[in-house]
Design a protein around this motif. Structure first.
Motif, short mmCIF file in Angstrom:
data_model
loop_
_atom_site.label_atom_id
_atom_site.label_comp_id
_atom_site.label_asym_id
_atom_site.label_seq_id
_atom_site.Cartn_x
_atom_site.Cartn_y
_atom_site.Cartn_z
N SER A 184 -30.13 51.21 -3.56
CA SER A 184 -30.82 51.73 -4.16
C SER A 184 -31.90 51.34 -2.93
CB SER A 184 -31.38 52.12 -5.50
OG SER A 184 -32.64 51.85 -6.08
N GLU A 185 -32.06 50.21 -2.86
CA GLU A 185 -33.49 49.80 -1.79
C GLU A 185 -33.22 50.48 -0.90
OE1 GLU A 185 -36.01 47.36 -3.46
OE2 GLU A 185 -35.27 48.04 -4.70
N GLY A 186 -32.33 49.80 0.02
CA GLY A 186 -32.07 50.71 1.04
C GLY A 186 -33.07 52.25 1.43
N ASP A 238 -29.56 55.22 5.24
CA ASP A 238 -28.30 55.96 5.22
C ASP A 238 -27.53 55.38 3.74
OD1 ASP A 238 -26.16 58.46 5.36
OD2 ASP A 238 -25.38 56.85 5.49
N PRO A 239 -27.11 55.94 2.83
CA PRO A 239 -26.60 55.33 1.61
C PRO A 239 -25.52 54.97 1.96
CG PRO A 239 -27.53 57.23 0.44
CD PRO A 239 -28.05 57.55 2.19
N ASN A 240 -24.44 56.05 2.67
CA ASN A 240 -23.17 55.38 3.00
C ASN A 240 -22.99 54.17 4.21
OD1 ASN A 240 -21.52 56.94 1.58
ND2 ASN A 240 -22.51 58.87 3.47
N PHE A 241 -24.03 54.22 5.03
CA PHE A 241 -24.40 52.52 6.02
C PHE A 241 -25.00 51.86 5.41
CE2 PHE A 241 -27.42 50.20 8.21
CZ PHE A 241 -26.71 49.48 8.63
N GLU A 261 -23.57 45.09 -9.67
CA GLU A 261 -25.72 45.07 -9.48
C GLU A 261 -26.00 44.80 -8.51
OE1 GLU A 261 -26.13 41.89 -11.88
OE2 GLU A 261 -25.54 42.65 -13.61
N VAL A 262 -25.17 44.09 -7.62
CA VAL A 262 -25.84 43.85 -6.02
C VAL A 262 -25.93 44.72 -4.94
CG1 VAL A 262 -25.16 42.46 -4.06
CG2 VAL A 262 -25.09 40.87 -6.41
N LEU A 263 -24.06 45.89 -5.24
CA LEU A 263 -25.03 46.47 -4.68
C LEU A 263 -25.46 48.15 -4.79
CD1 LEU A 263 -22.63 48.27 -2.21
CD2 LEU A 263 -20.69 48.73 -4.05
N GLN A 264 -24.94 48.04 -6.14
CA GLN A 264 -26.00 49.39 -6.52
C GLN A 264 -27.31 48.96 -6.14
OE1 GLN A 264 -25.03 52.37 -7.45
NE2 GLN A 264 -27.10 52.69 -7.58
N GLU A 289 -21.72 50.09 3.25
CA GLU A 289 -20.58 50.06 3.91
C GLU A 289 -20.80 48.42 5.22
OE1 GLU A 289 -19.45 52.19 7.40
OE2 GLU A 289 -17.52 53.35 5.86
N LEU A 290 -22.52 48.08 5.18
CA LEU A 290 -22.86 47.36 5.33
C LEU A 290 -22.55 45.95 4.49
CD1 LEU A 290 -24.46 45.56 7.94
CD2 LEU A 290 -26.39 45.86 6.90
N THR A 291 -23.34 46.32 3.29
CA THR A 291 -23.08 45.66 1.74
C THR A 291 -21.62 45.17 1.53
OG1 THR A 291 -25.01 46.58 1.15
CG2 THR A 291 -23.55 45.07 -0.35
N GLU A 292 -20.61 46.75 1.56
CA GLU A 292 -19.31 45.52 1.26
C GLU A 292 -18.76 44.91 2.28
OE1 GLU A 292 -18.07 50.01 -0.36
OE2 GLU A 292 -17.85 49.67 1.55
N LYS A 293 -19.35 44.62 3.83
CA LYS A 293 -18.67 44.22 5.14
C LYS A 293 -19.31 42.10 4.53
CE LYS A 293 -18.07 47.46 8.51
NZ LYS A 293 -16.18 47.25 8.64
N ILE A 294 -20.78 42.69 4.17
CA ILE A 294 -20.95 41.27 4.15
C ILE A 294 -20.55 40.65 2.85
CG2 ILE A 294 -23.20 39.93 3.27
CD1 ILE A 294 -25.17 42.41 4.81
#
Length: 355
Positions: A327-329, A335-338, A320-323, A341-346
């Motif tokens: 979406s908000e980004g 960029d969705p890929n950016f 839910e958080v990632l999606q 990746e950023l959210t995954e690292k955090i």
């Protein structure tokens, strides 16, 4: 430093400071006629100082074309005599490859990504290179590990290879973002920060894996102040025995080089540029403060999870958080890929803190 193109041997340093300098040639040598054809075509452009030639080809899976070995080295020797202004390089994967390159007057060698990842093998090749005049390039390891890359370079330096050159060819990750190998530009940038005197070139062919990506990846590398490019070139790419999708013809290479923009690094003295950089510094500081606050909240969440005997990783919550972030980004023009990746690292750091 300067690449010596007036003799068949260079100094014991590959010099790519006076860009444009390009290393180009086929992924694999397939026949003497193929090699002669590509060398003849590339030799007309003085921006190309070195011909890359695949002699031994490590394949991910068995059954593919793995190169022709020593006969191909003999063909290179003949081309060297015909083209004394050009230098030639090939990949080595074992100490005996080094010995054969030395016996056939090859100018330079590179350690491939599959070799760089193995410290024992790098050590053996470094021992074989010790005391030779071969110029040495080191491609990044397959894994995104800057320390492993530096370790391979240091092993060569410890054996007397005074000026190895790093080659960025991208990394194998679970999400390559449409590339053959994820560029992860932050890793070569970090390598350059730690080893500022190291020369760094980009291999857009292996990063992109497709002809249409060679130009944009090359431009990105130049914009990041890389020292040069290594590009795969073939007289008939569609029929190449290896990497056919990412090789280009000499004319396509010349067109790409003609369209590249060479920018100045600058000294930051422009008033508007400095003002914008100052604003970036303020925002970066705010980002770090927010990340610190987020990790403190993660620590509290971790304590609550332990009190209630809950697992640290909550798959449904994470999806839910990632999606939501993606979406908000997108609404904010990111960029969705950016964002992914950023959210995954955090998230990964958050899980570590909770533990």
């Amino acid at each position: 430093m300067h690449v010596n193109t007036t003799t068949t041997k260079m100094d014991n340093s590959l010099s790519l400071r006076n860009f444009p300098t390009v290393i180009a040639g086929p992924c694999s040598i397939e026949s003497p006629d193929q090699l002669h054809s590509i060398v003849k075509a590339l030799s007309v452009d003085n921006r190309i100082k070195m011909i890359r030639c695949g002699v031994w080809k490590p394949r991910t899976r068995p059954g593919g074309f793995e190169g022709l070995g020593e006969p191909a080295l003999q063909w290179i020797e003949k081309e060297k005599l015909r083209n004394p202004s050009l230098s030639f390089c090939c990949e080595v994967g074992r100490p005996e490859h080094v010995e054969l390159c030395l016996s056939h007057n090859i100018d330079a060698v590179w350690l491939g990504a599959r070799t760089t990842v193995n410290p024992f093998l790098v050590g053996e090749i470094a021992e074989a290179l010790s005391g030779s005049n071969l110029n040495v390039m080191v491609k990044n390891p397959i894994t995104p590990d800057v320390d492993l890359w530096i370790g391979a370079i240091e092993r060569l330096i410890h054996k007397g290879i005074s000026n190895p050159v790093a080659v960025h060819r991208g990394f194998s990750t679970f999400n390559n973002l449409g590339y053959r190998n994820n560029p992860l530009w932050e890793i070569p940038i970090e390598l350059k920060r730690r080893m500022p005197e190291l020369q760094l070139i980009c291999d857009p062919s292996h990063i992109g894996g497709r002809r249409d990506l060679i130009a944009p990846v090359s431009q990105m590398a130049l914009d990041l102040n890389f020292d040069g490019l290594m590009i795969e070139c073939h007289p008939n790419p569609d029929n190449a025995l290896t990497d056919s999708l990412q090789q280009i013809t000499p004319n396509q290479l010349f067109n790409i080089l003609n369209l590249l923009t060479i920018r100045h690094q600058g000294d930051g003295s422009l008033g508007d540029l400095q003002r914008l950089r100052d604003n970036l510094d303020v925002i970066d500081a705010d980002i770090l403060k927010l990340l610190s606050q987020r990790m403190m909240l993660s620590m509290e969440i971790g304590k609550l999870k332990k009190q209630h005997n809950l697992t640290t990783y909550q798959p449904q919550r994470w999806r839910e958080v990632l999606q939501k972030q993606i979406s908000e980004g997108a609404k904010l023009g990111l960029d969705p890929n950016f964002v992914k990746e950023l959210t995954e690292k955090i998230h990964a750091e958050s899980l570590r803190v909770q533990e």
